[in-house]
Design a protein around this motif. Structure first.
Motif, PDB file in Angstrom:
ATOM      1  N   VAL A 224      17.376  10.617 140.762  1.00 24.42           N
ATOM      2  CA  VAL A 224      16.328   9.596 140.613  1.00 24.42           C
ATOM      3  C   VAL A 224      16.336   9.001 139.211  1.00 24.42           C
ATOM      4  CG1 VAL A 224      13.828   9.223 140.587  1.00 24.42           C
ATOM      5  CG2 VAL A 224      14.885  10.507 142.453  1.00 24.42           C
ATOM      6  N   THR A 225      16.393   9.841 138.194  1.00 20.44           N
ATOM      7  CA  THR A 225      16.424   9.305 136.838  1.00 20.44           C
ATOM      8  C   THR A 225      17.753   8.614 136.548  1.00 20.44           C
ATOM      9  OG1 THR A 225      17.143  11.447 135.931  1.00 20.44           O
ATOM     10  CG2 THR A 225      14.767  10.995 135.961  1.00 20.44           C
ATOM     11  N   GLY A 226      18.811   9.045 137.222  1.00 17.45           N
ATOM     12  CA  GLY A 226      20.113   8.409 137.041  1.00 17.45           C
ATOM     13  C   GLY A 226      20.117   6.960 137.483  1.00 17.45           C
ATOM     14  N   VAL A 227      19.529   6.686 138.641  1.00 19.74           N
ATOM     15  CA  VAL A 227      19.482   5.312 139.148  1.00 19.74           C
ATOM     16  C   VAL A 227      18.447   4.490 138.389  1.00 19.74           C
ATOM     17  CG1 VAL A 227      18.943   3.859 141.146  1.00 19.74           C
ATOM     18  CG2 VAL A 227      20.310   5.941 141.434  1.00 19.74           C
ATOM     19  N   ASN A 228      17.261   5.060 138.170  1.00 17.48           N
ATOM     20  CA  ASN A 228      16.143   4.292 137.634  1.00 17.48           C
ATOM     21  C   ASN A 228      16.136   4.136 136.121  1.00 17.48           C
ATOM     22  OD1 ASN A 228      14.460   3.738 140.094  1.00 17.48           O
ATOM     23  ND2 ASN A 228      14.570   5.954 140.248  1.00 17.48           N
ATOM     24  N   LEU A 229      16.818   4.997 135.392  1.00 23.43           N
ATOM     25  CA  LEU A 229      16.803   4.901 133.924  1.00 23.43           C
ATOM     26  C   LEU A 229      18.209   4.842 133.327  1.00 23.43           C
ATOM     27  CD1 LEU A 229      15.084   4.753 131.413  1.00 23.43           C
ATOM     28  CD2 LEU A 229      14.914   7.254 131.417  1.00 23.43           C
ATOM     29  N   ARG A 230      19.075   5.753 133.731  1.00 23.82           N
ATOM     30  CA  ARG A 230      20.465   5.689 133.244  1.00 23.82           C
ATOM     31  C   ARG A 230      21.128   4.391 133.703  1.00 23.82           C
ATOM     32  NH1 ARG A 230      25.268   9.008 132.229  1.00 23.82           N
ATOM     33  NH2 ARG A 230      27.021   8.272 133.487  1.00 23.82           N
ATOM     34  N   GLY A 231      20.858   3.984 134.946  1.00 25.11           N
ATOM     35  CA  GLY A 231      21.457   2.767 135.482  1.00 25.11           C
ATOM     36  C   GLY A 231      21.166   1.547 134.624  1.00 25.11           C
ATOM     37  N   PRO A 232      19.895   1.241 134.329  1.00 26.12           N
ATOM     38  CA  PRO A 232      19.612   0.103 133.466  1.00 26.12           C
ATOM     39  C   PRO A 232      20.272   0.195 132.093  1.00 26.12           C
ATOM     40  CG  PRO A 232      17.640   0.718 134.655  1.00 26.12           C
ATOM     41  CD  PRO A 232      18.673   1.780 134.951  1.00 26.12           C
ATOM     42  N   PHE A 233      20.348   1.402 131.544  1.00 26.53           N
ATOM     43  CA  PHE A 233      21.060   1.564 130.275  1.00 26.53           C
ATOM     44  C   PHE A 233      22.519   1.161 130.412  1.00 26.53           C
ATOM     45  CE2 PHE A 233      24.058   4.758 128.466  1.00 26.53           C
ATOM     46  CZ  PHE A 233      24.179   4.197 127.199  1.00 26.53           C
ATOM     47  N   LEU A 234      23.198   1.672 131.440  1.00 23.40           N
ATOM     48  CA  LEU A 234      24.626   1.377 131.600  1.00 23.40           C
ATOM     49  C   LEU A 234      24.881  -0.096 131.848  1.00 23.40           C
ATOM     50  CD1 LEU A 234      25.755   4.404 133.839  1.00 23.40           C
ATOM     51  CD2 LEU A 234      26.247   4.062 131.399  1.00 23.40           C
ATOM     52  N   VAL A 235      24.082  -0.706 132.725  1.00 21.10           N
ATOM     53  CA  VAL A 235      24.308  -2.119 133.033  1.00 21.10           C
ATOM     54  C   VAL A 235      23.982  -2.991 131.822  1.00 21.10           C
ATOM     55  CG1 VAL A 235      23.803  -4.017 134.597  1.00 21.10           C
ATOM     56  CG2 VAL A 235      23.802  -1.677 135.471  1.00 21.10           C
ATOM     57  N   THR A 236      22.889  -2.693 131.153  1.00 19.96           N
ATOM     58  CA  THR A 236      22.515  -3.479 129.974  1.00 19.96           C
ATOM     59  C   THR A 236      23.570  -3.360 128.892  1.00 19.96           C
ATOM     60  OG1 THR A 236      20.173  -3.137 130.482  1.00 19.96           O
ATOM     61  CG2 THR A 236      20.713  -3.861 128.255  1.00 19.96           C
ATOM     62  N   ARG A 237      24.060  -2.163 128.670  1.00 20.65           N
ATOM     63  CA  ARG A 237      25.100  -1.978 127.655  1.00 20.65           C
ATOM     64  C   ARG A 237      26.343  -2.783 127.982  1.00 20.65           C
ATOM     65  NH1 ARG A 237      27.679   3.909 126.716  1.00 20.65           N
ATOM     66  NH2 ARG A 237      28.577   3.340 128.743  1.00 20.65           N
ATOM     67  N   ALA A 238      26.689  -2.865 129.265  1.00 19.42           N
ATOM     68  CA  ALA A 238      27.884  -3.618 129.666  1.00 19.42           C
ATOM     69  C   ALA A 238      27.689  -5.125 129.566  1.00 19.42           C
ATOM     70  CB  ALA A 238      28.267  -3.229 131.099  1.00 19.42           C
ATOM     71  N   VAL A 239      26.470  -5.583 129.784  1.00 17.13           N
ATOM     72  CA  VAL A 239      26.200  -7.026 129.782  1.00 17.13           C
ATOM     73  C   VAL A 239      25.921  -7.561 128.384  1.00 17.13           C
ATOM     74  CG1 VAL A 239      24.544  -8.776 130.570  1.00 17.13           C
ATOM     75  CG2 VAL A 239      25.405  -7.071 132.184  1.00 17.13           C
ATOM     76  N   CYS A 240      25.349  -6.727 127.522  1.00  5.23           N
ATOM     77  CA  CYS A 240      24.895  -7.180 126.207  1.00  5.23           C
ATOM     78  C   CYS A 240      25.952  -7.921 125.373  1.00  5.23           C
ATOM     79  CB  CYS A 240      24.346  -6.003 125.406  1.00  5.23           C
ATOM     80  SG  CYS A 240      22.544  -6.078 125.292  1.00  5.23           S
ATOM     81  N   PRO A 241      27.200  -7.482 125.342  1.00  5.42           N
ATOM     82  CA  PRO A 241      28.176  -8.225 124.543  1.00  5.42           C
ATOM     83  C   PRO A 241      28.297  -9.697 124.941  1.00  5.42           C
ATOM     84  CG  PRO A 241      29.042  -6.069 125.083  1.00  5.42           C
ATOM     85  CD  PRO A 241      27.770  -6.227 125.876  1.00  5.42           C
ATOM     86  N   HIS A 242      28.134  -9.991 126.221  1.00  6.75           N
ATOM     87  CA  HIS A 242      28.185 -11.382 126.679  1.00  6.75           C
ATOM     88  C   HIS A 242      26.985 -12.163 126.152  1.00  6.75           C
ATOM     89  CE1 HIS A 242      31.561 -10.534 129.311  1.00  6.75           C
ATOM     90  NE2 HIS A 242      30.900  -9.525 129.834  1.00  6.75           N
ATOM     91  N   MET A 243      25.827 -11.539 126.144  1.00  2.00           N
ATOM     92  CA  MET A 243      24.628 -12.200 125.632  1.00  2.00           C
ATOM     93  C   MET A 243      24.720 -12.415 124.124  1.00  2.00           C
ATOM     94  SD  MET A 243      21.586 -10.221 127.708  1.00  2.00           S
ATOM     95  CE  MET A 243      21.441 -10.296 129.491  1.00  2.00           C
ATOM     96  N   ILE A 244      25.187 -11.400 123.424  1.00  2.00           N
ATOM     97  CA  ILE A 244      25.316 -11.516 121.970  1.00  2.00           C
ATOM     98  C   ILE A 244      26.294 -12.622 121.616  1.00  2.00           C
ATOM     99  CG2 ILE A 244      26.128 -10.325 119.891  1.00  2.00           C
ATOM    100  CD1 ILE A 244      24.961  -7.736 121.135  1.00  2.00           C
ATOM    101  N   ALA A 245      27.397 -12.707 122.352  1.00  2.00           N
ATOM    102  CA  ALA A 245      28.383 -13.760 122.095  1.00  2.00           C
ATOM    103  C   ALA A 245      27.789 -15.140 122.333  1.00  2.00           C
ATOM    104  CB  ALA A 245      29.612 -13.553 122.982  1.00  2.00           C
TER     105      ALA A 245
END
Length: 255
Positions: A112-133
């Motif tokens: 449950v914590t993996g999907v609801n909390l770890r998941g947003p961390f992983l996806v956000t970390r992967a997307v952030c470089p595109h936003m920063i650029a």
């Protein structure tokens, strides 16, 4: 499963095969976004992709378990390659089975914590470089009124509370890059999760829904589109000075 149109801004919505995620994907498509539709099973995303395309948009359906680091990295890379760099992210994927604390296994807690909390961390970390650029970005994390406490789901409530802290920390760290981060905390919304709650309690869903509506000040339960309306505002240019906030979309105040 990919349908593309040139010149679109790109958004990623997780848990977008149905319910709130599907409503958000449809709404963003109507507003000119190409949408990366992420869920566990690519085939389950077909209806959402069809709706996006029907609204004149572009979509790529990608299967990924958001708690799996490699799967997330692959999904974001594929969406960026097929639709363009994502600058809007809606972390909607979530699960919330009920379990008493004394009966809860470590594996259940981790799932449950993996999907609801770890998941947003992983996806956000992967997307952030595109936003920063790009020097611009919008992150919307789907929390819940359970973040203020949920007697039936301590794992879910804890994860959703953690997601609020994650959101506020993102706002503080990423604001200098032109990126905002906000959380939406829905109340009772018609969804697979609320239908499952009714089944577990042995109640007819319509009766369950009507009972919930009587305790909500506006006199009705929420629909997925209610959440999509709020997402629409938060990812818009008009919300550029709104960051680090929790918006309770619950038909009334939440203690």
């Amino acid at each position: 499963m990919t349908h593309t149109t040139d010149g679109r801004r790109t958004a990623i919505v997780t848990g977008a095969a149905r319910g709130i995620g599907a409503a958000v994907a449809r709404r963003l498509a109507r507003e000119g976004f190409a949408v990366g539709v992420v869920d566990l099973d690519e085939a389950d995303c077909a209806d959402t992709v069809e709706a996006v395309v029907g609204a004149g948009g572009s979509a790529t359906a990608v299967a990924a378990d958001v708690s799996d680091e490699a799967a997330v990295a692959s999904a974001v890379a594929r969406i960026a390659a097929e639709l363009g760099p994502p600058t809007v992210l809606v972390n909607n994927a979530g699960i919330g089975p009920r379990a008493e604390l004394v009966e809860m296994t470590t594996r259940q807690w981790d799932t449950v914590t993996g999907v609801n909390l770890r998941g947003p961390f992983l996806v956000t970390r992967a997307v952030c470089p595109h936003m920063i650029a790009a020097g611009w970005g919008r992150i919307v994390n789907m929390s819940s009124i359970s973040a203020v406490g949920d007697a039936a789901r301590v794992d879910y409530g804890s994860a959703k509370a953690g997601l609020i802290g994650f959101t506020k920390s993102l706002a503080l760290q990423l604001g200098r890059h032109g990126i905002t981060a906000n959380a939406i905390a829905p109340g009772f919304v018609v969804s697979d999760m609320t239908r499952a709650s009714a089944r577990r309690l042995g109640r007819d869903f319509e009766e369950f829904r009507s009972s919930a509506a009587r305790s909500i000040p506006v006199g009705r339960v929420g629909e997925p589109e209610d959440i999509a309306h709020t997402v629409s505002f938060l990812v818009s240019p008009d919300a550029g000075f709104v960051s680090g906030q929790v918006i309770y979309v619950a038909g009334g105040p939440v203690d």
